[in-house]
Scaffold this motif. Structure first.
Motif, mmCIF file in Angstrom:
data_model
loop_
_atom_site.group_PDB
_atom_site.id
_atom_site.type_symbol
_atom_site.label_atom_id
_atom_site.label_comp_id
_atom_site.label_asym_id
_atom_site.label_seq_id
_atom_site.Cartn_x
_atom_site.Cartn_y
_atom_site.Cartn_z
ATOM 1 N N TYR A 58 9.600 2.823 -6.505
ATOM 2 C CA TYR A 58 9.642 3.034 -4.532
ATOM 3 C C TYR A 58 10.045 1.735 -4.282
ATOM 4 O O TYR A 58 10.648 1.560 -3.455
ATOM 5 C CB TYR A 58 8.802 4.216 -4.142
ATOM 6 C CG TYR A 58 9.165 4.302 -2.873
ATOM 7 C CD1 TYR A 58 10.067 5.438 -2.365
ATOM 8 C CD2 TYR A 58 8.478 3.780 -1.653
ATOM 9 C CE1 TYR A 58 10.605 5.244 -0.976
ATOM 10 C CE2 TYR A 58 8.760 3.288 0.033
ATOM 11 C CZ TYR A 58 9.794 4.541 0.118
ATOM 12 O OH TYR A 58 10.120 5.082 1.266
ATOM 13 N N ALA A 59 8.362 1.178 -4.446
ATOM 14 C CA ALA A 59 9.240 -0.209 -4.172
ATOM 15 C C ALA A 59 9.865 -1.392 -4.832
ATOM 16 O O ALA A 59 9.913 -2.424 -3.631
ATOM 17 C CB ALA A 59 7.443 -1.150 -4.424
ATOM 18 N N GLU A 60 9.896 -1.002 -5.461
ATOM 19 C CA GLU A 60 11.641 -1.890 -6.873
ATOM 20 C C GLU A 60 13.051 -1.193 -5.679
ATOM 21 O O GLU A 60 13.305 -1.807 -5.243
ATOM 22 C CB GLU A 60 11.750 -1.710 -7.438
ATOM 23 C CG GLU A 60 10.921 -2.339 -8.552
ATOM 24 C CD GLU A 60 11.012 -4.206 -8.321
ATOM 25 O OE1 GLU A 60 11.573 -4.481 -8.083
ATOM 26 O OE2 GLU A 60 10.537 -4.909 -9.473
ATOM 27 N N SER A 155 2.890 -12.189 -8.257
ATOM 28 C CA SER A 155 2.557 -10.762 -8.515
ATOM 29 C C SER A 155 1.761 -10.413 -7.782
ATOM 30 O O SER A 155 1.767 -9.024 -8.374
ATOM 31 C CB SER A 155 2.383 -11.511 -10.606
ATOM 32 O OG SER A 155 3.005 -12.687 -11.114
ATOM 33 N N ARG A 156 0.525 -11.244 -7.029
ATOM 34 C CA ARG A 156 -0.631 -10.461 -6.807
ATOM 35 C C ARG A 156 -0.076 -9.952 -5.564
ATOM 36 O O ARG A 156 0.049 -8.476 -5.401
ATOM 37 C CB ARG A 156 -1.495 -10.995 -6.578
ATOM 38 C CG ARG A 156 -2.210 -10.495 -5.746
ATOM 39 C CD ARG A 156 -3.843 -11.785 -5.471
ATOM 40 N NE ARG A 156 -4.338 -11.081 -3.958
ATOM 41 C CZ ARG A 156 -6.106 -11.275 -3.775
ATOM 42 N NH1 ARG A 156 -6.567 -11.648 -4.975
ATOM 43 N NH2 ARG A 156 -6.662 -10.305 -2.719
ATOM 44 N N LEU A 157 0.798 -10.298 -4.642
ATOM 45 C CA LEU A 157 1.868 -9.735 -3.889
ATOM 46 C C LEU A 157 2.627 -8.823 -3.920
ATOM 47 O O LEU A 157 2.458 -7.724 -3.559
ATOM 48 C CB LEU A 157 2.785 -10.608 -3.222
ATOM 49 C CG LEU A 157 3.715 -10.380 -2.278
ATOM 50 C CD1 LEU A 157 3.117 -9.860 -0.674
ATOM 51 C CD2 LEU A 157 4.559 -10.699 -1.351
ATOM 52 N N TYR A 158 3.478 -8.737 -5.577
ATOM 53 C CA TYR A 158 4.299 -7.993 -5.359
ATOM 54 C C TYR A 158 3.013 -6.671 -5.972
ATOM 55 O O TYR A 158 3.529 -5.811 -5.563
ATOM 56 C CB TYR A 158 4.541 -7.949 -7.229
ATOM 57 C CG TYR A 158 5.496 -6.655 -7.591
ATOM 58 C CD1 TYR A 158 6.670 -6.991 -6.787
ATOM 59 C CD2 TYR A 158 4.601 -6.376 -9.047
ATOM 60 C CE1 TYR A 158 7.276 -5.667 -7.781
ATOM 61 C CE2 TYR A 158 5.399 -5.084 -9.614
ATOM 62 C CZ TYR A 158 6.765 -4.949 -8.871
ATOM 63 O OH TYR A 158 7.869 -4.163 -9.648
ATOM 64 N N ALA A 159 2.040 -6.423 -6.584
ATOM 65 C CA ALA A 159 1.088 -5.602 -7.022
ATOM 66 C C ALA A 159 0.438 -4.984 -5.953
ATOM 67 O O ALA A 159 0.386 -3.692 -6.174
ATOM 68 C CB ALA A 159 0.089 -5.894 -8.277
ATOM 69 N N ASP A 160 -0.218 -5.947 -5.306
ATOM 70 C CA ASP A 160 -0.729 -5.314 -4.017
ATOM 71 C C ASP A 160 0.602 -4.910 -2.655
ATOM 72 O O ASP A 160 -0.430 -3.711 -2.476
ATOM 73 C CB ASP A 160 -1.066 -6.523 -3.106
ATOM 74 C CG ASP A 160 -2.543 -7.322 -3.651
ATOM 75 O OD1 ASP A 160 -2.861 -5.979 -3.934
ATOM 76 O OD2 ASP A 160 -3.107 -8.076 -2.949
ATOM 77 N N THR A 161 1.830 -4.575 -2.892
ATOM 78 C CA THR A 161 2.425 -3.939 -2.312
ATOM 79 C C THR A 161 2.282 -2.661 -3.321
ATOM 80 O O THR A 161 2.133 -0.965 -2.493
ATOM 81 C CB THR A 161 3.638 -4.859 -2.290
ATOM 82 O OG1 THR A 161 3.672 -5.283 -1.480
ATOM 83 C CG2 THR A 161 5.006 -3.621 -1.247
ATOM 84 N N VAL A 162 2.954 -2.098 -4.265
ATOM 85 C CA VAL A 162 2.957 -1.286 -5.347
ATOM 86 C C VAL A 162 1.446 -0.942 -4.700
ATOM 87 O O VAL A 162 1.529 0.804 -4.411
ATOM 88 C CB VAL A 162 2.855 -1.215 -6.341
ATOM 89 C CG1 VAL A 162 2.744 -0.160 -7.492
ATOM 90 C CG2 VAL A 162 3.946 -2.511 -6.371
#
Length: 476
Positions: A58-60, A155-162
């Protein structure tokens, strides 16, 4: 910037080798052939937490495979398997699942299996055992790697968003009309080395051109240093849609192979704004208009209106209004244009789903200049909202850093005039907290610590009110 399946029964898809992941029985909770069943089967086969797999997809893409067409950064399908200089997860998925690349690109079920296989491979590289794999928080580093980001910070921004989406729960309706949901939950995050990476969600720079923006620099080879407006007049603002995710776009603008950039990127979920190129410099976003314009990218895909949220419209309109005021740009459609309107453009963004009428009303002060996020403060992301007729909207937000909920009621009418407006939050087992009075733009914020507790929330504007049941029972 670019556009983007038919369902393939999972029964004939090749499973993982026994040395990679055990084979698990298929889920019986969803009808075969649905997207929900595809997630259940892939999650069971590769021992990936099902809700985490859905949330990542969903995030993607908001669970939209876009018919096999790629994103701007070369990602395909529901799980955004990438085949570009930014990464080769598509090819790795083909190796792990023994499926043709063409099937992984265009078939939703195959693509979901490929995403699960890649994510599990990253977990194996981290050494996650069977017990650890049952804990979604232990997958943080694998999720961060899945984003193909160019730096640890992104990478942290991406994972935190998920994981922020995981905490809120996903309530998605696919393009085929199927509902796919996850249960709202917070988990203890094992960030590993990403815990020392800068948190771009709170990073600001004193020299940003727009005070509400965060600063993340684009790669210097992806824009041209200039001295605008003395070297070139700035008389246009160009609206784009990223054809990809927020974190993915930021990473792409940092990749030297992309040869593209924009001044700003706006997030769908909460309207967060990141500046990547100074306004004085020429971002490479609009061909003939690069020298005369400021470019704003909006997270999402042109053919899926679910990305264009109220928060995004309001935040972007406030940004556009600021740019126009600072450079004396008329606030009209001759000077605030879509990428598709740039002379010689081959792009279609922002596309027919973008509501230009609403956007221009907001740009010209026809809406509330505040957002729920600006009222509640940094770190709060939208969980739910309820319309109060045409008078306003009440919002529920959550902060994963301190486990606080926040409620704000935003007026949509009688703006600037003091009228009765209310916002309240009731944490289970505690007294209801209410902010009520004659206000010009909003009531709230009302905040409360709600870990392991359900909440009631609601508000009133004009003659309309909303009162929720106890819900959103967030727990560790």
């Amino acid at each position: 910037m670019l556009l983007a399946g038919s369902l393939l029964p999972l029964a004939h898809l090749a499973g993982p080798p026994a040395s990679t992941a055990p084979t698990a029985p298929p889920s019986q909770t969803a009808p075969a052939g649905t997207l929900d069943s595809a997630f259940a089967r892939a999650a069971a086969t590769y021992e990936v937490p099902r809700d985490l797999l859905v949330t990542l997809g969903y995030a993607e893409t908001h669970l939209d495979g876009h018919g096999g067409a790629p994103s701007a950064s070369g990602g395909y399908g529901v799980m955004h398997l990438v085949s570009s200089p930014a990464g080769r997860t598509l090819e790795r998925a083909a190796t792990l699942t023994r499926q043709p690349v063409a099937a992984l690109k265009a078939d939703d079920a195959a693509n979901i299996v490929g995403g699960a296989a890649v994510l599990r491979a990253y977990a194996d590289e981290l050494g996650l055992d069977a017990t650890a794999r049952k804990d979604p928080g232990k997958w943080y580093q694998a999720v961060a790697k899945y984003g193909n980001a160019s730096t640890p910070e992104v990478s942290r921004l991406y994972a935190d968003t998920v994981y922020e989406l995981l905490a809120k729960g996903v309530q998605a309706v696919t393009t085929g009309g199927e509902a796919v949901t996850t249960t709202a939950r917070t988990v203890q995050l094992d960030r590993g080395g990403y815990g020392t990476a800068r948190d771009l969600g709170t990073l600001a720079a004193a020299a940003v051109d727009y005070p509400s923006a965060r600063w993340v620099a684009a790669r210097s080879s992806n824009y041209a240093v200039s001295k605008r407006p003395s070297s070139n007049v700035i008389d246009r603002i160009v609206v784009h849609v990223t054809q990809g995710s927020y974190a993915g776009t930021i990473s792409w603008f940092q990749n030297p192979a992309s040869q593209v950039s924009s001044h700003y990127v706006v997030r769908s979920s909460d309207g967060a704004v990141t500046q990547m190129v100074r306004e004085k410099d020429r971002a490479w976003h609009a061909g003939n208009y690069n020298s005369r314009s400021v470019g704003i990218e909006h997270e999402g895909f042109v053919d899926n209106a679910s990305w264009f949220t109220d928060s995004m419209y309001r935040a972007s309109a406030a940004l556009t209004r600021s740019i126009a005021d600072r450079y004396g740009i008329p606030k009209d459609r001759a000077h605030i244009v879509g990428h598709n309107q740039v002379p010689g453009a081959t792009h279609t963004d922002p596309g027919p789903k973008w509501d230009w009428t609403r956007y221009m009303q907001l740009v010209n002060g026809g809406g509330n200049p505040n957002t729920p996020q600006s009222v509640c403060g940094k770190g709060y992301t939208l969980v739910d909202s309820a319309a109060l007729g045409s008078a306003g909207t009440v919002y529920l937000l959550y902060n994963t850093a301190n486990d606080n909920n926040c409620v704000a009621t935003m007026k949509n009418s009688s703006l600037g005039k003091a009228t009765a407006t209310t916002a309240y939050l009731e944490v289970q087992g505690q007294r209801r907290v209410t902010h009520s009075g004659n206000v010009t733009h909003y009531a709230g914020p009302v905040r409360g610590y709600a870990l392991d507790k359900c909440v009631k929330w609601g508000g009133k504007a004009g003659s309309f009110s909303y009162n929720s049941p106890f819900e959103y029972c967030i727990s560790t």
